[in-house]
Design an enzyme around this catalytic site. Structure first.
Site, PDB file in Angstrom:
ATOM      1  N   LYS A 141     -11.180  -2.295  16.594  1.00  0.00           N
ATOM      2  CA  LYS A 141     -10.159  -1.604  17.408  1.00  0.00           C
ATOM      3  C   LYS A 141      -8.964  -1.248  16.525  1.00  0.00           C
ATOM      4  O   LYS A 141      -8.402  -0.164  16.632  1.00  0.00           O
ATOM      5  CB  LYS A 141      -9.654  -2.522  18.531  1.00  0.00           C
ATOM      6  N   HIS A 187     -44.834  -3.279  29.803  1.00  0.00           N
ATOM      7  CA  HIS A 187     -45.509  -2.108  29.245  1.00  0.00           C
ATOM      8  C   HIS A 187     -44.747  -1.522  28.069  1.00  0.00           C
ATOM      9  O   HIS A 187     -45.005  -0.396  27.663  1.00  0.00           O
ATOM     10  CB  HIS A 187     -45.699  -1.061  30.346  1.00  0.00           C
ATOM     11  N   GLY A 212     -11.807 -12.589  30.301  1.00  0.00           N
ATOM     12  CA  GLY A 212     -12.376 -11.322  30.775  1.00  0.00           C
ATOM     13  C   GLY A 212     -13.818 -11.449  31.238  1.00  0.00           C
ATOM     14  O   GLY A 212     -14.190 -11.011  32.329  1.00  0.00           O
ATOM     15  N   ARG A 213     -14.660 -12.080  30.424  1.00  0.00           N
ATOM     16  CA  ARG A 213     -16.095 -12.163  30.777  1.00  0.00           C
ATOM     17  C   ARG A 213     -16.378 -13.232  31.828  1.00  0.00           C
ATOM     18  O   ARG A 213     -17.527 -13.428  32.210  1.00  0.00           O
ATOM     19  CB  ARG A 213     -16.924 -12.379  29.509  1.00  0.00           C
ATOM     20  N   LYS A 217      -7.570  -6.683  32.140  1.00  0.00           N
ATOM     21  CA  LYS A 217      -6.792  -7.924  32.052  1.00  0.00           C
ATOM     22  C   LYS A 217      -5.482  -7.659  31.320  1.00  0.00           C
ATOM     23  O   LYS A 217      -4.416  -8.046  31.761  1.00  0.00           O
ATOM     24  CB  LYS A 217      -7.629  -8.994  31.342  1.00  0.00           C
ATOM     25  N   GLU A 234      -9.915   2.562  26.047  1.00  0.00           N
ATOM     26  CA  GLU A 234     -10.898   3.306  26.834  1.00  0.00           C
ATOM     27  C   GLU A 234     -10.487   3.365  28.304  1.00  0.00           C
ATOM     28  O   GLU A 234     -10.565   4.407  28.957  1.00  0.00           O
ATOM     29  CB  GLU A 234     -12.273   2.626  26.744  1.00  0.00           C
ATOM     30  N   GLU A 246     -20.359 -12.784  23.253  1.00  0.00           N
ATOM     31  CA  GLU A 246     -18.914 -12.766  22.985  1.00  0.00           C
ATOM     32  C   GLU A 246     -18.364 -14.189  23.005  1.00  0.00           C
ATOM     33  O   GLU A 246     -17.401 -14.507  22.312  1.00  0.00           O
ATOM     34  CB  GLU A 246     -18.183 -11.886  24.017  1.00  0.00           C
TER      35      GLU A 246
HETATM   36  O1  F6P Z   1     -12.903  -5.929  23.408  1.00  0.00           O
HETATM   37  C1  F6P Z   1     -13.389  -7.021  24.117  1.00  0.00           C
HETATM   38  C2  F6P Z   1     -12.579  -7.293  25.346  1.00  0.00           C
HETATM   39  O2  F6P Z   1     -11.366  -7.854  25.011  1.00  0.00           O
HETATM   40  C3  F6P Z   1     -13.361  -8.186  26.295  1.00  0.00           C
HETATM   41  O3  F6P Z   1     -13.249  -9.512  25.999  1.00  0.00           O
HETATM   42  C4  F6P Z   1     -12.782  -7.786  27.602  1.00  0.00           C
HETATM   43  O4  F6P Z   1     -13.609  -8.172  28.668  1.00  0.00           O
HETATM   44  C5  F6P Z   1     -12.693  -6.293  27.432  1.00  0.00           C
HETATM   45  O5  F6P Z   1     -12.324  -6.118  26.092  1.00  0.00           O
HETATM   46  C6  F6P Z   1     -11.747  -5.570  28.333  1.00  0.00           C
HETATM   47  O6  F6P Z   1     -10.431  -6.040  28.198  1.00  0.00           O
HETATM   48  P1  F6P Z   1      -9.351  -5.754  29.300  1.00  0.00           P
HETATM   49  O7  F6P Z   1      -9.815  -6.348  30.574  1.00  0.00           O
HETATM   50  O8  F6P Z   1      -8.096  -6.370  28.804  1.00  0.00           O
HETATM   51  O9  F6P Z   1      -9.226  -4.260  29.420  1.00  0.00           O
END
Ligand code: F6P
Length: 500
Positions: free
Chosen positions: A473, A363, A246-247, A187, A193, A332
């Site tokens: 972060k 199990h 995002g979620r 987003k 990462e 979240e």
């Molecule tokens: O660190 C959490 C977060 O901001 C989430 O809310 C989001 O889905 C994810 O990181 C990834 O963010 P982006 O889509 O901006 O890479």
């Protein structure tokens, strides 16, 4: 305020009637609390929601202006008050403000055109889709592809989120760089990462002499300018609105690998299923409103009965990623300590969501559910129709096990030997899909989104921000840029041992 307090007082004072007794004193319980919508049966009858409790929770919903807040969500008003944004995920399904719906449709036609272009091999031959993203930019698409794409032979799709190189390494071993399309989903287009993984994929392509690797990149983002700055050609950017969280974004271009891998019709059916649940949530009366009733259950167990967690077990291998998806959605969104207005919340907020698949979990963790000291409301999810070539006996065994666990949790069984006794009266909800297809999965996921929203309204939380993820972060960035001096002795020693 006092109306909400009065409602809470009434909820807390309502005596907890044992589940088995509830079925006797409320003979119409099953028909009232078992509701069919969009090919999915939601059965709340094995929870402690009594007629009296539901009445008090309805009063709480009224006192929390639930209907007004729900309408504000669909009207595209600023419901994410700390960030000054609307929450436009329903618009992706055609259910929001007309302007947002039109914008979402525009973005969707770009997605569709991109799929056509890929199928026409405009970007070169593609067999492998490598989707790189994390959190909401990975969990939703991963779930969709895993749940619905098992027989899809259009493309092989891999979703990589972890910055741990082992995650990409595993995909590099089976994907062909010459036939791979890199989909960078972020987003913000800043997430460490994702950007690091995307660069490593480009290097992998370069090492294999792929001609112009950047021409094999598609960006899914709400910040197209950043994607262009990063090197993606603007014709290969599939944008979505900044007001889609995002979620909550799998319906937007973030769902692209699913739309490509499963086909556009399947993606449209997913959206249509979610839209049907949107309509239900908007219009059903409080006593038949499935996401709202589910929120009453959540509120009761976590804020009144003291449950710290809630467990979700999919009796369906195809939904094995659902618990991880729900963890982000629920924790979240509602794992907060303050209300939307900044005031402290009195009492616990989101329960810890965890779970797994049945029958495996039986199990492993069900011992604690049946005989442990902790209260864990359980959710069972299953589909009536199987989707495999094996003998019917497999599916029959799967479903019987699922229903038997709910019955056992509720009924319990006395025994003179305490080690062998089951106390019973342990609650569960069962969600039974006619079958697992795109429309039903869309409805199911929209149900979870609205349940999360309804919980937030009842607690006064803004479910659409997530400031809690920022500090870690920030510290990681400052360790990289400034070193460790200002940190505690333990952190300094760990870094010195592992990284110097
Ligand atoms: O660190 C959490 C977060 O901001 C989430 O809310 C989001 O889905 C994810 O990181 C990834 O963010 P982006 O889509 O901006 O890479």
């Amino acid at each position: 305020m006092t109306a909400a307090k009065d409602a809470w007082d009434a909820i807390v004072k309502t005596a907890k009637t044992p589940l088995s007794e509830l079925f006797t004193v409320e003979p119409d319980r099953l028909s009232r609390l078992s509701i069919d919508e969009s090919g999915i049966l939601f059965d709340f009858s094995k929870t402690h929601l009594s007629t009296a409790l539901i009445g008090h929770f309805q009063a709480l919903a009224d006192a929390s202006a639930f209907a007004v807040k729900r309408d504000a969500l669909f009207a595209g008003d600023i419901v994410n008050v700390t960030e000054g944004r609307a929450a436009e995920h329903p618009a992706e399904r055609g259910q929001g403000a007309p302007g947002s719906v039109a914008r979402a449709r525009g973005f969707q036609s770009r997605m569709r055109a991109m799929i056509d272009a890929i199928e026409a091999e405009v970007l070169g031959p593609v067999r492998h889709i490598l989707h790189v993203g994390i959190g909401g930019s990975a969990l939703g698409p991963d779930l969709l592809v895993d749940a619905l794409g098992r027989d899809a032979d259009r493309y092989e799709v891999a979703v990589v989120s972890n910055v741990d190189g082992a995650a990409l390494d595993e995909v590099f071993k089976r994907f062909d760089p010459q036939a791979t399309l890199l989909v960078v989903a972020s987003k913000t287009f800043t997430t460490t990462e994702t950007m690091m993984n995307a660069r490593s994929v480009l290097s992998w392509m370069e090492e294999d002499n792929v001609e112009d690797p950047y021409s094999r990149v598609i960006a899914l983002t709400a910040d197209p300018d950043r994607a262009v700055e990063w090197g993606v050609d603007e014709t290969r950017i599939l944008p979505f609105s900044e007001s889609v969280g995002g979620r909550y974004s799998l319906w937007s271009s973030i769902g692209f690998p699913a739309a490509l891998g499963l086909g556009w019709d399947a993606f449209e059916n997913l959206l249509a299923g979610a839209a049907a649940m949107d309509r239900h949530f908007r219009t059903a009366s409080a006593d038949r409103n499935i996401p709202l009733l589910a929120a009453f259950v959540d509120q009761y167990y976590s804020r009144v009965a003291g449950a710290e967690t809630r467990a979700v077990f999919a009796y369906d291998e195809r939904l094995r990623l659902l618990p991880s998806y729900l963890q982000q959605l629920e924790m979240e969104s509602n794992g907060k300590s303050v209300k939307a207005d900044g005031s402290a919340i009195d009492g616990p907020t989101a329960a810890i969501t965890w779970g797994g698949v049945g029958t495996d979990a039986q199990h492993a963790v069900f011992q604690l559910l049946h005989q442990g000291t902790r209260l864990v409301p359980v959710e069972f999810i299953a589909a009536i129709e199987p989707d495999h070539v094996l003998d019917d006996a497999h599916h029959r065994a799967l479903l019987i096990n699922c229903f038997a666990q709910g019955a056992a949790l509720m009924a319990g069984k006395p025994n003179d030997d305490p080690a062998r006794a089951y106390a019973g009266d342990r609650p569960s909800t069962t969600i039974l899909l006619d079958r697992l297809d795109p429309a039903r999965l869309g409805a199911l996921l929209a149900f979870y989104e609205h349940r999360t929203f309804a919980n937030a309204v009842l607690m006064g939380i803004n479910p659409f921000d997530q400031f809690g993820v920022e500090l870690g972060k920030e510290i990681a960035r400052s360790i990289e840029s400034e070193g460790t001096e200002r940190f505690d002795a333990s952190t300094r020693a760990l870094i010195a041992r592992a990284l110097s």
